[in-house]
Design a protein around this motif. Structure first.
Motif, PDB file in Angstrom:
ATOM      1  N   ASP A 264      36.959  46.802  43.481  1.00  0.00           N
ATOM      2  CA  ASP A 264      35.655  45.784  43.900  1.00  0.00           C
ATOM      3  C   ASP A 264      34.519  45.915  43.070  1.00  0.00           C
ATOM      4  O   ASP A 264      34.185  45.750  43.948  1.00  0.00           O
ATOM      5  CB  ASP A 264      35.760  47.109  45.103  1.00  0.00           C
TER       6      ASP A 264
ATOM      7  N   GLU B 155      38.964  49.291  47.919  1.00  0.00           N
ATOM      8  CA  GLU B 155      38.402  50.023  47.133  1.00  0.00           C
ATOM      9  C   GLU B 155      39.271  50.828  46.626  1.00  0.00           C
ATOM     10  O   GLU B 155      38.874  52.251  46.504  1.00  0.00           O
ATOM     11  CB  GLU B 155      37.379  50.902  48.227  1.00  0.00           C
TER      12      GLU B 155
ATOM     13  N   CYS C 154      36.734  51.241  39.470  1.00  0.00           N
ATOM     14  CA  CYS C 154      37.253  50.713  41.124  1.00  0.00           C
ATOM     15  C   CYS C 154      37.111  48.898  41.180  1.00  0.00           C
ATOM     16  O   CYS C 154      36.750  48.637  40.573  1.00  0.00           O
ATOM     17  CB  CYS C 154      36.316  50.926  42.122  1.00  0.00           C
TER      18      CYS C 154
END
Length: 166
Positions: A139, A87, A137
């Motif tokens: 993630d 993250e 990002c």
């Protein structure tokens, strides 16, 4: 272009002729005819004549398998060494859009492998651009909105304040 082994240095109808001529025996040396090129393409279904996209020579030198592999090895090592969670890993990319409409490109078509998604031909262009920047990002989440950068435009004051407060 994988078929001929030289990315960015694609052959076209004019540049393939001397190469073909050079590999013929001395007693049969002549330029290939237009019908030879057509028959060549019919025999080699993995090839197609297409217009290549411009690729700056500096970018071509920097974008190759050993350089990219080395980059991701270093990135992986840093992520592991510092125990960085996904993250906190972001990718930023930008796309330039040419101001004032498009320029007519070279109409020359080059030989490319049908399997190649990107068909590049080295070309240097100095253009005035609007830049679009996006951030994602690792993630899959992203709360950063895309932005536009215009040449000569004033910077937004909120960029320099915490939490966007003036």
């Amino acid at each position: 272009m994988k078929y001929f082994g030289f990315t960015g240095h694609a052959l076209n109808k004019q540049t393939i002729a001397p190469k073909v001529e050079s590999i013929l025996p001395e007693n049969r040396r002549r330029k290939p005819s237009k019908s030879w090129i057509r028959r060549f393409l019919q025999r080699h279904h993995k090839l197609v004549l297409a217009r290549g996209s411009g690729l700056d020579p500096k970018r071509a030198r920097a974008f190759n398998k050993p350089v990219i592999s080395h980059y991701f090895t270093l990135l992986g090592d840093i992520i592991k060494q510092h125990d960085i969670p996904w993250e906190n890993v972001y990718n930023m990319d930008e796309k330039g859009i040419q101001l004032g409409g498009g320029r007519k490109g070279d109409a020359t078509k080059y030989f490319f492998s049908r399997e190649d998604q990107a068909k590049y031909q080295l070309k240097s262009d100095k253009l005035q651009l609007i830049t679009i920047v996006e951030v994602v990002c690792a993630d899959g989440s992203s709360d950063i909105m895309p932005c536009f950068i215009f040449p000569g435009a004033t910077m937004a004051p909120e960029w320099f304040c915490e939490d966007g407060a003036l």
